[in-house]
Design a protein around this motif. Structure first.
Motif, short mmCIF file in Angstrom:
data_model
loop_
_atom_site.label_atom_id
_atom_site.label_comp_id
_atom_site.label_asym_id
_atom_site.label_seq_id
_atom_site.Cartn_x
_atom_site.Cartn_y
_atom_site.Cartn_z
N TRP A 272 0.94 -1.01 -0.22
CA TRP A 272 0.02 -0.02 0.07
C TRP A 272 0.80 1.44 -0.08
O TRP A 272 1.55 1.14 0.80
CB TRP A 272 -1.24 0.50 1.19
CG TRP A 272 -1.71 -1.17 1.47
CD1 TRP A 272 -1.13 -2.53 1.87
CD2 TRP A 272 -3.29 -1.15 1.09
NE1 TRP A 272 -3.14 -3.05 2.18
CE2 TRP A 272 -3.90 -2.57 1.68
CE3 TRP A 272 -4.09 -0.39 0.32
CZ2 TRP A 272 -4.83 -3.07 1.33
CZ3 TRP A 272 -5.73 -0.13 0.33
CH2 TRP A 272 -5.76 -1.57 0.54
N GLN A 273 0.16 2.13 -0.46
CA GLN A 273 0.74 3.78 -0.28
C GLN A 273 -0.20 4.46 -0.06
O GLN A 273 -0.95 5.11 -0.56
CB GLN A 273 1.64 3.68 -1.80
CG GLN A 273 2.83 2.85 -1.63
CD GLN A 273 4.04 4.34 -2.98
OE1 GLN A 273 3.62 4.34 -3.73
NE2 GLN A 273 4.98 3.99 -2.37
N ASN A 275 -0.53 8.42 -0.24
CA ASN A 275 0.24 9.46 -1.15
C ASN A 275 1.79 9.45 -1.34
O ASN A 275 2.81 9.88 -0.64
CB ASN A 275 -0.15 11.01 0.12
CG ASN A 275 -1.62 11.68 0.23
OD1 ASN A 275 -1.38 11.57 -0.71
ND2 ASN A 275 -1.58 12.43 1.21
N ASN A 295 -4.07 9.98 -1.72
CA ASN A 295 -4.34 9.16 -3.52
C ASN A 295 -3.56 7.71 -2.43
O ASN A 295 -2.36 7.74 -2.03
CB ASN A 295 -2.89 9.82 -3.91
CG ASN A 295 -3.51 10.88 -4.52
OD1 ASN A 295 -4.89 11.02 -4.97
ND2 ASN A 295 -2.53 12.03 -5.04
N GLU A 297 -2.73 3.96 -3.42
CA GLU A 297 -2.44 2.89 -4.34
C GLU A 297 -1.92 1.27 -3.81
O GLU A 297 -0.91 1.02 -2.36
CB GLU A 297 -0.86 3.51 -4.99
CG GLU A 297 -0.97 2.39 -6.14
CD GLU A 297 0.84 3.11 -7.05
OE1 GLU A 297 0.62 4.53 -7.10
OE2 GLU A 297 1.65 2.71 -7.45
N THR A 299 -0.67 -2.18 -4.56
CA THR A 299 0.05 -3.46 -5.33
C THR A 299 -0.95 -5.01 -4.37
O THR A 299 -0.35 -5.00 -4.04
CB THR A 299 0.94 -3.07 -5.85
OG1 THR A 299 0.99 -1.65 -6.14
CG2 THR A 299 1.67 -4.26 -7.06
N THR A 309 -2.49 -3.29 -10.12
CA THR A 309 -2.32 -2.34 -8.88
C THR A 309 -3.36 -1.32 -8.80
O THR A 309 -3.53 -1.27 -11.09
CB THR A 309 -1.06 -1.12 -9.29
OG1 THR A 309 -0.09 -2.42 -9.16
CG2 THR A 309 -0.71 -0.41 -8.74
N GLU A 310 -4.00 -0.83 -8.25
CA GLU A 310 -5.05 -0.20 -8.48
C GLU A 310 -5.17 1.20 -7.78
O GLU A 310 -3.35 1.50 -6.93
CB GLU A 310 -6.40 -0.51 -7.43
CG GLU A 310 -7.04 -1.12 -8.81
CD GLU A 310 -8.37 -1.42 -8.30
OE1 GLU A 310 -9.19 -1.10 -7.08
OE2 GLU A 310 -8.79 -2.84 -9.16
N LYS A 311 -5.27 2.44 -7.52
CA LYS A 311 -4.95 4.21 -7.89
C LYS A 311 -6.87 4.75 -7.56
O LYS A 311 -7.27 4.49 -8.39
CB LYS A 311 -3.86 4.97 -8.96
CG LYS A 311 -2.86 3.95 -8.96
CD LYS A 311 -2.08 5.29 -9.57
CE LYS A 311 -0.94 4.75 -10.12
NZ LYS A 311 0.37 5.12 -11.26
N SER A 313 -8.13 7.92 -5.38
CA SER A 313 -8.57 9.53 -4.29
C SER A 313 -9.34 9.31 -3.46
O SER A 313 -10.84 8.65 -3.54
CB SER A 313 -8.47 10.29 -5.63
OG SER A 313 -7.75 10.25 -5.97
#
Lengths: 413, 193
Positions: A272-273, A275, A295, A297, A299, A309-311, A313
């Motif tokens: 996970w990310q 921002n 944001n 993200e 994977t 990967t999905e992004k 907001s």
């Protein structure tokens, strides 16, 4: 009618920027040597009595010094990095999957037809594999079907090996590179993928969009127009599907909202990310985040080591906030608005309130209890006068251990 | 400024004279937005503008005892900030651009005359205008700011920047010309909408 100058002037004159706390902290650092604030005494200015010329000399010498661009944490709100990395309230559950997505590698192919000049039909594996999952073995074995040889040609090109290799990431939508054997230096090479798509050249690249077994056929044509071919099967694995769920809890007990992140299936590995900052590798976790847009993200890697990967907001709403009245009327004695106290301080784990008389930095009121200020100046019988300005300095720690400091001007009406 | 604001301002100034950090912060936060906008016009980017503003405010706080309450306090602060921006320009030691005065004077006149569709210019976003001004060379933007925004005349600009009146005039004309040039693609887009 306005001219060019008028319009530019009007526009520029109307621009105003939002206050930046860091700008003040930087200035404060330049202005003040460490000392406690506020002062209870009526100190006269340090510069009183200093000649005006000296003041300017000092000011000019300071202004000509290169100023530090150091970013100062204002201490009032934690930085984004702190939120993502050092959040103490996070709870995580572990998953068994390991995050090791496929890298580009030489792919094991199943030879189903090899027309090399002799009447033979071959069915064998052509290269070694770097993949070791059971699923992969199952898929490969499933395509072990021989194809009859119909175009057996006798070419006087014994040094040529009619063969090809493939490399890439064996997942849907990823590029697979096909390369004819390096002994093929002359003649034409044509590739037919799944009996439909035709590519040309000794090297070819194709993306298989559907998982499963696919046919790759290489046809070699020599200068005399004679043809030889080899057909191989390639297994393409499916990418993980991510069932993503992000929920901000409705409970407003802290400054920052508790936000739950979860992804299914939980057997997959995740990264996970938030921002752009790493936010963990578990299928589900919780973070407390301040209000704003984030944001996200994610994977995911499945048992075939394919990744997706999905992004998204996501907006986090306001958490618990403290409302500070900007004025009150202690001297009217009309039973309305006679006292002052910040709203929601009662929901804090601890807090301190200090009210300072702006004109002389005298502490007018100070408390760490739920005790409103009635306008009386501390340690005296004096009352705040109508029109006087005060500044409240509030430090509050919420139930989650997060501390906020802020300053608010108060006017006596 | 109303009585109330004046009263509030005097309390803030008095607090600043006593070096109250709280009063200084209140004053800084009240004036920050408008004064940073001025600094932005004299600089290439926000970092440089923040530096000018900080240097200017150090001067303001160190010399606040000199403010005796005559005239607008914000005006007094603004003058210090503009002077700091000019000092910053001088420190860059960039030679003022000198062009053919007669030619650029004519160019400037034409530019002012050519501005017919006022409504199109009104639609240009403020940020685009600021960006365009920042793209001007330091010499052009300083003269343009002093003449158009601060109301200096060419003699005053000449004395302040140590350039000739002719150079001041030509830099102003060239600044206008370049500003229009920078804004032209945007103006064309707005006209087509």
């Amino acid at each position: 009618m306005k001219n060019f100058d008028d319009i530019i002037k009007e526009k520029l004159a109307s621009q105003e920027f939002a206050f930046n706390e860091n700008a003040w902290l930087r200035l404060e650092k330049e202005l003040h040597a460490p000392k406690s604030e506020p002062s209870n005494s009526f100190n006269t200015s340090l510069f009183a009595g200093v000649a005006v010329s000296s003041i300017f000399a000092i000011a000019l010498s300071i202004s000509s010094l290169p100023l530090s661009k150091e970013k100062v944490n204002d201490g009032y709100q934690v930085s984004q990095k702190e939120i993502n990395v050092n959040e103490s309230s996070k709870k995580e559950t572990s998953t068994k999957a390991i995050f090791t997505p496929q890298e580009e590698h030489e792919i094991e192919l199943l030879v189903v037809q090899q027309n090399t000049g002799s009447n033979k039909t071959i069915s064998e594996k052509s290269t070694s594999s770097k993949l070791t999952t059971d699923s992969e073995k199952n898929v490969s074995n499933a395509g072990n079907t021989a194809v009859s040889n119909k175009n057996d040609l006798s070419l006087d090109e014994s040094h040529i090996t009619i063969d090809f290799v493939a490399s890439g990431i064996q997942c849907e939508g990823k590029a697979i590179k096909f390369q004819a054997n390096e002994s093929i230096t002359k003649g034409e090479v044509e590739w037919i993928i799944d009996d439909l798509y035709v590519l040309n050249g000794k090297k070819a690249e194709y993306k298989f969009e559907i998982p499963g077994e696919h046919k790759a056929q290489m046809i070699y044509t020599n200068s005399k127009g004679e043809k030889k071919e080899v057909v191989k099967l390639i297994s393409i694995y499916s990418n993980p599907k991510i069932d993503l769920n992000i929920t901000a809890e409705s409970d407003l007990s802290c400054f920052n909202r508790a936000v739950s992140f979860s992804a299914l299936p939980s057997s997959n590995a995740y990264k996970w990310q938030i921002n752009g900052e790493s936010a963990g590798s578990n299928a589900e976790f919780e973070r407390r985040l301040k209000a704003g847009w984030y944001n996200i993200e994610i994977t995911s890697v499945n048992e075939f080591r394919c990744s997706h990967t999905e992004k998204v907001s996501y907006e986090v709403g306001e958490g618990l906030s403290i409302f500070t009245p900007t004025g009150f009327t202690p001297n009217r004695a009309d039973g309305t608005n006679d006292t002052w106290f910040p709203v929601n301080l009662d929901k804090m784990a601890s807090f301190s309130v200090k009210v300072i008389r702006l004109v002389n930095s005298e502490v007018a009121f100070e408390t760490q209890e739920l005790k409103p200020w009635d306008g009386t100046i501390m340690n005296s019988n004096e009352r705040a006068r109508s029109g006087e300005l005060f500044v409240a300095q509030i430090m509050a720690t919420d139930e989650c251990g997060k501390t906020q400091k802020f300053q608010q001007q108060i006017t006596i009406f | 400024m109303g009585m109330w604001q004046k009263h509030e301002e005097m309390q803030l100034v008095e607090g600043c004279k006593r070096e109250s950090r709280i009063a200084q912060k209140e004053l800084f936060s009240k004036l920050y937005g408008r004064l940073l906008s001025i600094c932005m016009r004299y600089s290439d980017d926000r970092d440089e503008a923040e530096d000018i503003l900080q240097n200017g405010f150090i001067k303001v706080f160190k010399s606040i005892d000199n403010y005796k309450g005559d005239g607008s306090f914000e005006g007094w602060v603004k003058r210090i900030i503009v002077n700091t921006a000019i000092d910053n320009y001088r420190r860059k030691k960039i030679r003022p651009v000198v062009t053919d005065t007669e030619l650029t004077d004519r160019m400037g006149d034409q530019l002012e005359d050519e501005l017919e569709d006022e409504s199109v210019y009104e639609k240009i976003p403020i940020s685009a205008v600021m960006e365009a001004v920042q793209k001007l060379s330091p010499a052009y933007k300083t003269v343009f700011n002093l003449y158009v925004l601060e109301g200096y005349n060419h003699n005053e600009i000449s004395e302040t920047l140590g350039i000739s009146v002719g150079t001041s005039k030509s830099n102003l004309s060239k600044a206008r010309f370049n500003l229009k040039k920078i804004l032209t693609p945007l103006i064309e887009r707005i006209s087509q909408e």
